[in-house]
Design an enzyme around this catalytic site. Sequence first.
Site, PDB file in Angstrom:
ATOM      1  N   THR A  46       0.038  -0.754   6.178  1.00 18.69           N
ATOM      2  CA  THR A  46       1.422  -0.711   6.690  1.00 18.69           C
ATOM      3  C   THR A  46       2.103   0.625   6.404  1.00 18.69           C
ATOM      4  OG1 THR A  46       2.357  -1.505   4.618  1.00 18.69           O
ATOM      5  CG2 THR A  46       1.638  -3.189   6.202  1.00 18.69           C
ATOM      6  N   ASP A  63      -5.080  13.835   0.192  1.00 15.07           N
ATOM      7  CA  ASP A  63      -4.471  12.854  -0.724  1.00 15.07           C
ATOM      8  C   ASP A  63      -4.134  13.551  -2.038  1.00 15.07           C
ATOM      9  OD1 ASP A  63      -4.206  10.824  -2.801  1.00 15.07           O
ATOM     10  OD2 ASP A  63      -4.852   9.415  -1.266  1.00 15.07           O
ATOM     11  N   ARG A  95       1.441   3.363  -1.817  1.00 14.17           N
ATOM     12  CA  ARG A  95       1.594   3.194  -0.377  1.00 14.17           C
ATOM     13  C   ARG A  95       0.510   2.268   0.147  1.00 14.17           C
ATOM     14  NH1 ARG A  95       1.882   7.809   4.248  1.00 14.17           N
ATOM     15  NH2 ARG A  95      -0.358   7.806   3.967  1.00 14.17           N
ATOM     16  N   ASP A 138      -5.350  11.849  -5.371  1.00 11.59           N
ATOM     17  CA  ASP A 138      -6.800  11.978  -5.582  1.00 11.59           C
ATOM     18  C   ASP A 138      -7.177  13.402  -5.965  1.00 11.59           C
ATOM     19  OD1 ASP A 138      -7.565   9.351  -5.236  1.00 11.59           O
ATOM     20  OD2 ASP A 138      -7.912   9.559  -3.083  1.00 11.59           O
TER      21      ASP A 138
END
Length: 214
Positions: free
Chosen positions: A112, A204, A108, A207
């Site tokens: 944007t 995340d 990703r 992560d």
Amino acid sequence: MPYANPRVTLVDHPLVQHKMGILRQSATPTSQFRTLVRELAHIEAIFATADLETESYEIETPICRTHAKRIAGPKLAIVPILRAGMGMVDGVLDLVPSARVGVLGMQRNEETHEPEPYYEKVPVDVASRDCLVVDPMLATGGSAIAAVKLLRERGVDNIKVMVLVAAPVGLDALLAADDQVHIYTCAIDEGLNDVAYIVPGLGDAGDRIFGTVA
Ligand code: PRP
Ligand code: URA
């Protein structure tokens, strides 16, 4: 928050809710986070495979001959979206060890929030398989939409998407982008923050699974 759509299944089994509470906490260490993602995927996959076709066949027990059932119909492919989707693969394979695994790399874009595909390796016979796309997070829906579109282009008919946490906007977007896909999720959260992370979410996922943040 209730989300009424027959193509969305909320897997809110008490064990799922308990494990999700631990998964979300920032204090949960990487090793436990990984284990929980695998366990949640395992439980969720039981629901996502509940409509598999079966056929009857004869067996012999120590007492007599009888009938049993076995899985029939199209074979399965598990399709993780890299990286975080990898954390869910073994939980599904524990249940369906003969499934093939095809991976799709999507990153990703941080500005944007659009997915940028960087890798694809799916089984050569993917068009004849039912596909279970796995990724812990459905935020804007962009990554899952790109994965489903790619599998449709490869000829796949039956696609289910399994996530752990979904934002309503991501569910809306994926359902609108594909009129057949069925989504399984362990939680439907409030929404997205200004950097398109799910709120309250779990941070995340990639992560946290791979331990790539301090
Ligand atoms: C995360 C997550 C999904 C995607 C969800 O991956 O695992 O693939 O973002 O967001 P979306 O619904 O808005 O597309 P990311 O791109 O951060 O990559 P990673 O798994 O390598 O960390
Ligand atoms: N990707 C993640 O890993 N978490 C989010 O909340 C959104 C996208």
